[in-house]
Design a protein around this motif. Structure first.
Motif, mmCIF file in Angstrom:
data_model
loop_
_atom_site.group_PDB
_atom_site.id
_atom_site.type_symbol
_atom_site.label_atom_id
_atom_site.label_comp_id
_atom_site.label_asym_id
_atom_site.label_seq_id
_atom_site.Cartn_x
_atom_site.Cartn_y
_atom_site.Cartn_z
ATOM 1 N N LYS A 253 6.902 -12.926 -7.549
ATOM 2 C CA LYS A 253 7.260 -12.453 -6.212
ATOM 3 C C LYS A 253 6.869 -10.986 -6.041
ATOM 4 O O LYS A 253 6.324 -10.586 -5.008
ATOM 5 C CB LYS A 253 8.765 -12.639 -5.990
ATOM 6 C CG LYS A 253 9.218 -12.249 -4.587
ATOM 7 C CD LYS A 253 10.708 -12.505 -4.420
ATOM 8 C CE LYS A 253 11.175 -12.104 -3.018
ATOM 9 N NZ LYS A 253 12.625 -12.317 -2.846
ATOM 10 N N LYS A 254 7.128 -10.194 -7.078
ATOM 11 C CA LYS A 254 6.796 -8.778 -7.019
ATOM 12 C C LYS A 254 5.286 -8.583 -6.968
ATOM 13 O O LYS A 254 4.773 -7.782 -6.178
ATOM 14 C CB LYS A 254 7.383 -8.062 -8.241
ATOM 15 C CG LYS A 254 7.124 -6.562 -8.260
ATOM 16 C CD LYS A 254 7.778 -5.944 -9.473
ATOM 17 C CE LYS A 254 7.512 -4.435 -9.512
ATOM 18 N NZ LYS A 254 8.131 -3.805 -10.708
ATOM 19 N N GLN A 255 4.577 -9.345 -7.809
ATOM 20 C CA GLN A 255 3.118 -9.241 -7.836
ATOM 21 C C GLN A 255 2.504 -9.672 -6.515
ATOM 22 O O GLN A 255 1.523 -9.087 -6.045
ATOM 23 C CB GLN A 255 2.555 -10.100 -8.981
ATOM 24 C CG GLN A 255 1.060 -9.928 -9.192
ATOM 25 C CD GLN A 255 0.678 -8.503 -9.545
ATOM 26 O OE1 GLN A 255 1.286 -7.914 -10.428
ATOM 27 N NE2 GLN A 255 -0.294 -7.947 -8.849
ATOM 28 N N GLN A 256 3.112 -10.700 -5.905
ATOM 29 C CA GLN A 256 2.608 -11.176 -4.625
ATOM 30 C C GLN A 256 2.744 -10.090 -3.561
ATOM 31 O O GLN A 256 1.842 -9.883 -2.748
ATOM 32 C CB GLN A 256 3.364 -12.434 -4.195
ATOM 33 C CG GLN A 256 2.852 -13.029 -2.877
ATOM 34 C CD GLN A 256 3.617 -14.284 -2.473
ATOM 35 O OE1 GLN A 256 4.495 -14.730 -3.203
ATOM 36 N NE2 GLN A 256 3.276 -14.838 -1.340
ATOM 37 N N LEU A 262 -1.994 -4.261 -1.334
ATOM 38 C CA LEU A 262 -3.351 -3.852 -1.699
ATOM 39 C C LEU A 262 -4.388 -4.441 -0.743
ATOM 40 O O LEU A 262 -5.390 -3.794 -0.412
ATOM 41 C CB LEU A 262 -3.667 -4.275 -3.138
ATOM 42 C CG LEU A 262 -2.875 -3.549 -4.238
ATOM 43 C CD1 LEU A 262 -3.231 -4.100 -5.603
ATOM 44 C CD2 LEU A 262 -3.145 -2.050 -4.187
ATOM 45 N N ASP A 263 -4.139 -5.679 -0.299
ATOM 46 C CA ASP A 263 -5.026 -6.291 0.692
ATOM 47 C C ASP A 263 -5.011 -5.499 1.994
ATOM 48 O O ASP A 263 -6.048 -5.307 2.647
ATOM 49 C CB ASP A 263 -4.621 -7.745 0.967
ATOM 50 C CG ASP A 263 -4.974 -8.664 -0.197
ATOM 51 O OD1 ASP A 263 -5.847 -8.282 -0.995
ATOM 52 O OD2 ASP A 263 -4.371 -9.749 -0.296
ATOM 53 N N GLN A 283 7.042 2.888 -6.678
ATOM 54 C CA GLN A 283 7.978 2.429 -7.694
ATOM 55 C C GLN A 283 7.349 1.402 -8.617
ATOM 56 O O GLN A 283 7.617 1.374 -9.816
ATOM 57 C CB GLN A 283 9.237 1.825 -7.020
ATOM 58 C CG GLN A 283 10.060 2.821 -6.236
ATOM 59 C CD GLN A 283 10.633 3.932 -7.099
ATOM 60 O OE1 GLN A 283 10.892 3.738 -8.293
ATOM 61 N NE2 GLN A 283 10.807 5.116 -6.517
ATOM 62 N N ALA A 284 6.498 0.548 -8.070
ATOM 63 C CA ALA A 284 5.859 -0.488 -8.878
ATOM 64 C C ALA A 284 4.868 0.120 -9.867
ATOM 65 O O ALA A 284 4.603 -0.454 -10.929
ATOM 66 C CB ALA A 284 5.135 -1.493 -7.982
ATOM 67 N N GLY A 285 4.302 1.287 -9.510
ATOM 68 C CA GLY A 285 3.322 1.907 -10.385
ATOM 69 C C GLY A 285 3.921 2.713 -11.504
ATOM 70 O O GLY A 285 3.203 3.182 -12.390
ATOM 71 N N LYS A 286 5.235 2.891 -11.498
ATOM 72 C CA LYS A 286 5.894 3.674 -12.572
ATOM 73 C C LYS A 286 5.946 2.871 -13.862
ATOM 74 O O LYS A 286 6.046 1.682 -13.864
ATOM 75 C CB LYS A 286 7.302 4.074 -12.155
ATOM 76 C CG LYS A 286 7.312 5.166 -11.077
ATOM 77 C CD LYS A 286 8.719 5.602 -10.790
ATOM 78 C CE LYS A 286 8.760 6.742 -9.778
ATOM 79 N NZ LYS A 286 10.124 7.200 -9.494
#
Length: 286
Positions: A253-256, A262-263, A283-286
């Motif tokens: 779910k997070k990756q989606q 990104l799209d 936050q996801a990039g930390k």
């Protein structure tokens, strides 16, 4: 999310060209703090950053053959160089890889530095040089050599061939060769020559950028943290099915959501994101 976090996200998501621009701007800001003489309104770069033509100096400080290519002698010097770098980089990366881009930038800067030092000694002159111009000229001439007839649309002018733009810049360098900043123009022309040779060798199966890639990979592996030793698990042990499934669902779910953001960036640019999306991506990039 503050502006620092916003810049961090753009740096992480940006390609090699954007990172190179960030490095040049960062070095310029550092030089403003430590090397700018406000009383006389000029930069005073030490000889462990600027490339000196004196053998007694550069032989003891060989890293200056590269460090000089990240510092600039004034805002307009930086601004013009970054404009041309952004233009040339976007064209170069259309045909070539980021590793080839980085290799060309580094090798052309070193080569141009060597020619500058040799030229000044042959002319019995003494001086120092800073600026990314030589590496930028190498990138511009490289892509021009590969695709000289590419159409480029310029504001107020319209479509012109890429080689026309490159030729004008080279002619201006030649015209100013003996007028001012001879050291800078020597390095510019040396960088242009290296960009031409780089492409000709590449077309014959010789990729000089592999030298830089091999050196960087060597140091990356030397400082790489050792991997965690494999731990043998008893074959009768079974992971709880419920917990394993739960972790996978959350991850997907997070990756989606990351993929959707990104799209959106690829279609409309980073500025099209709202505050919540930028915060989530940071936050996801930390």
């Amino acid at each position: 999310m503050n502006i620092i976090d916003d810049l961090k996200v753009q740096y992480k998501l940006g390609g090699i060209a954007q990172k190179m621009i960030y490095w040049n701007i960062g070095c310029f800001l550092i030089s403003l703090v430590f090397f700018y003489q406000f009383k006389v309104g000029a930069f005073d770069f030490p000889n462990w950053i600027a490339l000196s033509s004196e053998p007694a100096v550069f032989l003891l400080k060989p890293w200056t053959f590269l460090s000089y290519a990240f510092f600039h002698d004034g805002f307009f010097h930086l601004f013009f160089n970054m404009m041309v770098l952004n233009f040339a980089s976007s064209l170069f990366l259309t045909f070539f890889s980021p590793k080839q881009y980085l290799g060309l930038y580094i090798l052309s800067a070193i080569f141009a530095g060597l020619i500058f030092a040799l030229g000044f000694n042959l002319m019995h002159l003494s001086g120092a040089v800073v600026g990314a111009s030589a590496a930028i000229m190498a990138i511009l001439v490289a892509v021009t050599t590969y695709s000289p007839l590419m159409n480029v649309r310029l504001l107020l002018i319209g479509n012109v061939k890429l080689w026309h733009i490159t030729a004008v810049i080279l002619i201006l360098d030649l015209m100013q060769f003996r007028v001012e900043n001879s050291g800078g123009h020597i390095s510019h022309l040396a960088g242009a020559f290296f960009g031409f040779v780089f492409i000709k060798l590449l077309q014959n199966g010789i990729d000089l950028s592999k030298i830089v890639s091999a050196v960087l990979d060597f140091f990356a592996n030397r400082f790489k943290k050792p991997s965690t030793p494999f731990k043998k698990v008893h074959k009768n042990y079974k992971k709880p099915v419920e917990k394993s499934t739960s972790r996978i669902v959350v991850k997907d779910k997070k990756q989606q959501q990351i993929d959707e953001i990104l799209d959106k960036i690829s279609q409309s640019g980073y500025d099209s994101l709202n505050k919540e999306e930028k915060e989530f991506l940071f936050q996801a990039g930390k």
